[in-house]
Design an enzyme around this catalytic site. Structure first.
Site, PDB file in Angstrom:
ATOM      1  NE  ARG A  36      38.476  39.214  27.393  1.00 57.16           N
ATOM      2  CZ  ARG A  36      38.818  38.390  28.378  1.00 57.16           C
ATOM      3  NH1 ARG A  36      40.058  37.972  28.487  1.00 57.16           N
ATOM      4  NH2 ARG A  36      37.918  37.988  29.253  1.00 57.16           N
ATOM      5  CE  LYS A 202      34.261  20.963  39.126  1.00 55.81           C
ATOM      6  NZ  LYS A 202      35.403  21.557  39.839  1.00 55.81           N
ATOM      7  N   GLY A 353      32.684  33.870  28.755  1.00 57.28           N
ATOM      8  CA  GLY A 353      33.145  32.488  28.876  1.00 57.28           C
ATOM      9  C   GLY A 353      32.856  31.630  27.654  1.00 57.28           C
ATOM     10  N   GLY A 376      34.524  35.572  34.187  1.00 56.99           N
ATOM     11  CA  GLY A 376      34.497  35.680  35.649  1.00 56.99           C
ATOM     12  C   GLY A 376      33.844  36.977  36.108  1.00 56.99           C
TER      13      GLY A 376
END
Ligand code: ADP
Ligand code: X15
Length: 396
Positions: A36, A202, A353, A376
């Site tokens: 980053r 999920k 992610g 996100g």
């Protein structure tokens, strides 16, 4: 609407506030992945070359109590930045007040400083994370212009991004611009065939992404723990695999609506324990033994997904195909990652992610057109939501 960028404004001798996402992983006080920071360099270098006086800032982790301050200081980032730029980046160990204001006044054109973790302000009534209007106004008062390059934080409406933008001319940096270009073209104007691959733990975390991509992509390939909720909806035995019982009706609905656009794994690596040393076997989708759990997709699935990917012109991948942190269950993720990386002539995008980390650790990073720096943020973008920190920038 197109947003102004760093190239649309005058920077010479200006005090340039730049929000970056330096939320990097730290191990024993050392930065374990500086991606980053590296990704923010083009904007930083441009501002310095243009003769701006650069005031950098970022959040790091979540600051909940006084004791977090020691381990969540941005000091190591200032040091890494100095190394990468081969130029001193002064670290100012505070988020407001005289010391910071004086350091800014003493900056010459082409010099940079980094001030402390913006979330230290959260210890006083969550001022940063609740976008306290006075804090945004105060930070804005420290500069002449605001450059937001923190795509990874663009789904947050905080004082250090949205708050400052409300008080100052606010433009996108190069990284922000690049992220919005790649992700935006993929979802709004993709070259077809457009294949999306979604994995991870999920269904509930990814419902809106699945729905949004089903309306845009030509195929949506499913993997990871969420596959088993779809299996259940098909009436398959899932054994001890991850299952969200309450999402089964939704999974059924999605499958009915999507038809053959939604593709599920045809086989799985199942294990008798959630452990790298567990006994394993490969079984077809409808043959998971009652006492076993599915922890990866199997070799036939990797082959099938390779076929589905053949000829694709746009690919978006988010989420691992299995529990890739354990070697025994990493082959599905590696296989799919390799299949995407091997595509010629396709725009290939990883939505941050775990999948970004997997591609990087496998050494495939440079084979993708774009690896997002935001997990996100890219998910929210793929869901079709407007990112508040982007909305807050000035229009062209
Ligand atoms: N079959 C599975 N059973 C349990 N966990 C899984 C399975 N497949 C993947 N996972 C886990 O899902 C996690 C990643 O999920 P998620 O956070 O949704 O993805 P991402 O970070 O890429 O958005 C990983 O820690 C991985 O181990
Ligand atoms: O690391 C980040 O998010 P990500 O892990 O979803 O990519 C961003 O820096 C946002 O951090 P936050 O989720 O603590 O607001």
């Amino acid at each position: 609407m197109a947003k102004k960028t760093v190239e649309d404004i005058q920077l010479k001798d200006k005090k340039v506030l730049m929000r970056a996402d330096f939320n990097v992983p730290l191990k024993d006080g050392q930065i374990s992945d500086d991606n980053r920071i590296v990704q923010a360099l083009p904007t930083i270098k441009y501002i310095l070359e243009q003769g701006g006086k650069l005031i950098l800032f970022s959040h790091l982790g979540k600051v909940k109590e006084e004791a977090d301050k020691e381990k969540l200081s941005l000091r190591p980032v200032a040091q890494r930045l100095s190394e990468l730029l081969d130029q001193d980046v002064q670290f100012v160990p505070t988020t407001r007040g005289k010391e910071l204001e004086e350091a800014i006044d003493q900056l010459d054109a082409g010099q940079a400083l980094l001030f402390e973790n913006t979330r230290f302000e959260d210890l006083d009534g969550k001022k940063e994370s609740k976008n306290d209007p006075e804090l945004g106004k105060y930070w804005a008062s420290l500069g002449d212009v605001f450059v937001n390059d923190a795509f990874g934080t663009a789904h947050r409406s905080h004082a250090s991004n949205v708050g400052i933008s409300a008080n100052l001319e606010a433009v996108a940096g190069y990284l922000m611009e690049k992220e919005l270009k790649f992700l935006g073209e993929a979802v709004n104007d993709p070259e077809r065939p457009f294949v999306a691959i979604l994995g991870g733990a999920k269904v509930s975390d990814k419902i809106n992404v699945i729905k949004s991509l089903l309306s845009k992509a030509d195929k949506v390939l499913i993997g990871g723990g969420m596959a088993y909720t779809f299996y259940k909806a098909k009436g398959y035995e899932v054994g001890k695999s991850l299952l969200e019982e309450e999402r089964v009706p939704l999974a059924k609905e999605l499958m009915e609506e999507a038809g053959d656009k939604l593709v599920l794994p045809v086989d799985n690596v199942v294990a008798d324990d959630f452990s790298n040393d567990a006994n394993t076997q490969v079984v077809s989708a409808d043959a998971i033994p009652a006492d076993w759990e599915g922890l990866d997709c199997g070799p036939a699935t990797v082959e099938k997904y390779k076929e589905e990917l053949a000829g694709a012109k746009t690919v978006v991948w988010n989420g691992p195909m299995g529990v890739f942190e354990m070697e025994s269950f990493a082959k599905g993720t590696i296989g799919v990652c390799q299949a995407i990386a091997d595509l010629d002539d396709a725009k290939t995008i990883i939505g941050g992610g775990d999948s970004a980390a997997a591609a990087q650790s496998l050494g495939y990073a440079d084979k993708f057109s774009h690896i997002s720096t935001g997990g996100g943020a890219s998910l929210e973008f793929l869901e079709g939501n407007e990112l508040p920190a982007v909305a807050a920038l000035d229009d062209k």
